[in-house]
Design a protein around this motif. Structure first.
Motif, PDB file in Angstrom:
ATOM      1  N   TRP A  39      -3.875  -2.080  -1.616  1.00 55.15           N
ATOM      2  CA  TRP A  39      -3.273  -0.838  -2.106  1.00 55.15           C
ATOM      3  C   TRP A  39      -3.745  -0.449  -3.501  1.00 55.15           C
ATOM      4  N   THR A  40      -3.908  -1.416  -4.406  1.00 61.81           N
ATOM      5  CA  THR A  40      -4.234  -1.084  -5.787  1.00 61.81           C
ATOM      6  C   THR A  40      -5.546  -0.308  -5.887  1.00 61.81           C
ATOM      7  N   GLY A 160      -8.342  -8.523  -0.186  1.00 61.10           N
ATOM      8  CA  GLY A 160      -7.682  -7.223  -0.115  1.00 61.10           C
ATOM      9  C   GLY A 160      -8.540  -6.103  -0.658  1.00 61.10           C
ATOM     10  N   ALA A 161      -9.214  -6.347  -1.788  1.00 61.78           N
ATOM     11  CA  ALA A 161     -10.076  -5.314  -2.373  1.00 61.78           C
ATOM     12  C   ALA A 161     -11.241  -4.979  -1.451  1.00 61.78           C
ATOM     13  N   ALA A 162     -11.801  -6.009  -0.784  1.00 63.52           N
ATOM     14  CA  ALA A 162     -12.891  -5.758   0.162  1.00 63.52           C
ATOM     15  C   ALA A 162     -12.405  -4.923   1.340  1.00 63.52           C
ATOM     16  N   LEU A 168     -11.787   2.783   2.549  1.00 60.99           N
ATOM     17  CA  LEU A 168     -12.013   3.988   1.758  1.00 60.99           C
ATOM     18  C   LEU A 168     -13.330   4.680   2.102  1.00 60.99           C
ATOM     19  N   THR A 169     -14.214   3.979   2.815  1.00 61.81           N
ATOM     20  CA  THR A 169     -15.431   4.665   3.269  1.00 61.81           C
ATOM     21  C   THR A 169     -15.102   5.739   4.285  1.00 61.81           C
ATOM     22  N   ALA A 178      -2.738   4.048   5.895  1.00 61.66           N
ATOM     23  CA  ALA A 178      -2.830   2.734   6.530  1.00 61.66           C
ATOM     24  C   ALA A 178      -2.859   1.623   5.486  1.00 61.66           C
ATOM     25  N   LEU A 179      -3.567   1.853   4.391  1.00 58.83           N
ATOM     26  CA  LEU A 179      -3.602   0.851   3.325  1.00 58.83           C
ATOM     27  C   LEU A 179      -2.218   0.679   2.698  1.00 58.83           C
ATOM     28  N   LEU A 180      -1.523   1.770   2.498  1.00 62.05           N
ATOM     29  CA  LEU A 180      -0.171   1.694   1.947  1.00 62.05           C
ATOM     30  C   LEU A 180       0.741   0.913   2.891  1.00 62.05           C
TER      31      LEU A 180
END
Length: 444
Positions: A39-40, A160-162, A168-169, A178-180
């Motif tokens: 999420w971040t 998570g960042a990956a 995000l692509t 979906a990420l939230l």
């Protein structure tokens, strides 16, 4: 046919202190950071492309959230001295998820600010509660536990960042949502796992006695006999602990230097390639994962943690000098000196995390451990607000600012070294009556 050897869980092979509950809370920390990493990385873009906020509105939203979040650590610490820390942590985790989920229900700016601010309070609180649980469940082995946990959460954050980068692509509203929702789901999972953890013994409710080694707290005994007891220790009247926490604000600047200072400096002041900026963060994560546990043996006691303050100061000063030098050479020299600075600041970060963890617990009296750690949690909260301003000013001031900043960090280390000198009264044990902070931790 030979029987298959029993598979040993990964957390067992690491010799995680705290038994089953220690291992379970380690899993909780990893899942938490995977969700946070998802999420971040997308939060700002969500507010831009889904909620349609301006950059100025997002700045106000995050600023107000940060202000309210400052109250989280001391509030959580105070509650944890009176109620089971696991149950408070479950409430905090679920509150984080509920506040985040509420963002999906509106695009009204005032409500978005309200929900973000309400989520910041339990978010900062859960950090202190997790630290307090670790201190209680791991006892004298808390330094090794913290090192393993910090290594694990760095891996979780990277995963998570990956995942966020991949999602995000796509760049659609559905992908942001979906990420939230994935982060919300992580809070539900860790809430359920935390609920299954047994409550570790708390010094504020169980105090050792010479006769039995354990027993009800003085407060509990005096409630039965109606005697008056002295008020518990409070960190707000402990000048040494407040001074220690104040120096911690400055020593936590490594976070802002790495996250904010390096990208700005690389772009605006050096001939290093712009692509070096994200690589610095990758290098930071790799070094933390590789070195945090092996170096933990150097901070296993209060005396050892105090000795670490000298190399911490040296690492800060080396990093400042290397950043200053990076502005006066060509691309290759700039790249080499920036990487040297990144290694130095990362080493300072790793060693400071060990010293900070041990000293913040060792200096806290057992009967008010939660309240003290809650106050110590203010240091990181304050740094998140102050740090970017200080680092931005250093970037704007030019190369000379970095050695000066490094020198001030050395002075903070020396001041802290004096504050925690051994002629002060020894701290009460984190769990039970033994002087856990002075006993070497096993398993290192």
């Amino acid at each position: 046919m030979k029987p298959r050897p029993r598979r040993v869980p990964f957390t067992d092979r690491l010799k995680v202190p705290g038994g089953r509950d220690g291992r379970r809370m380690l899993v909780v920390a990893v899942i938490d950071k995977v969700g946070t990493g998802l999420w971040t990385g997308a939060a700002t873009l969500y507010f831009v492309y889904v909620a349609h906020l301006s950059i100025a509105q997002i700045g106000v939203l995050m600023g107000l959230s940060g202000i309210l979040g400052v109250a989280g650590p001391p509030l959580a610490g105070r509650l944890a001295d009176r109620f089971p820390v696991t149950r408070i942590l479950v409430v905090a985790q679920l509150a984080r998820g509920a506040a985040l989920l509420a963002l999906l229900t509106t695009d009204d700016y005032a409500l978005l600010v309200l929900f973000s601010a309400l989520g910041s309070l339990p978010d900062r609180a859960s950090s202190v509660l997790t630290k307090l649980f670790a201190a209680r469940v791991a006892g004298p082995h808390r330094i090794r536990y913290q090192a393993i946990q910090r290594t694990a959460v760095n891996i979780g954050w990277a995963v998570g960042a990956a995942g966020a980068a991949a999602a995000l692509t796509v760049g659609t509203t559905a992908s942001y949502q979906a990420l939230l929702l994935a982060d919300v789901a992580s809070y539900a999972v860790i809430g359920a796992l935390t609920f299954r953890c047994a409550e570790p013994p708390a010094p504020s409710r169980v105090v050792a006695s010479p006769a039995t080694g354990a027993g009800p707290s003085p407060a509990a005994s005096d409630r039965r006999t109606s005697r008056t007891v002295p008020a518990p220790a409070t960190p707000w009247r402990d000048r040494r602990y407040l001074a220690f926490t104040g120096s911690e604000i400055w020593l936590f600047l490594d976070d802002s230097i790495l996250q904010v200072g390096f990208p700005l400096w690389i772009v605006h002041a050096t001939d290093a390639p712009v692509g070096l900026a994200p690589l610095v963060l990758v290098l930071n994560s790799v070094l933390v994962i590789a070195l945090q546990v092996p170096l933990s043996r150097f901070g296993e006691t209060r005396a050892a943690a105090r000795r670490l303050l000298v190399p911490i100061g040296a690492a800060f000063l080396t990093g400042g000098l290397a950043l200053a030098a990076s502005a006066v050479g060509g691309p290759w020299f700039a790249t080499a000196t920036v990487l040297l600075a990144a290694v130095a600041f990362t080493l300072a970060e790793i060693l400071h995390s060990l010293a900070s963890w041990e000293l913040s617990v060792a200096l806290a009296p057992g009967e008010a451990q939660g309240a003290y750690l809650g106050v110590h949690g203010l240091a990181q909260s304050a740094q998140r607000s102050l740090g970017p301003v200080v680092v931005g000013a250093a970037v704007g001031a030019g190369p000379f600012a970095w050695p000066v900043l490094g020198a001030t960090l050395v002075l903070a280390c020396l001041a802290q070294h004096r504050l925690v000198r051994p002629d002060a009264a020894p701290a009460q044990a984190a769990v039970g009556g033994a002087k856990a902070s002075e006993a070497p931790a096993a398993g290192g």
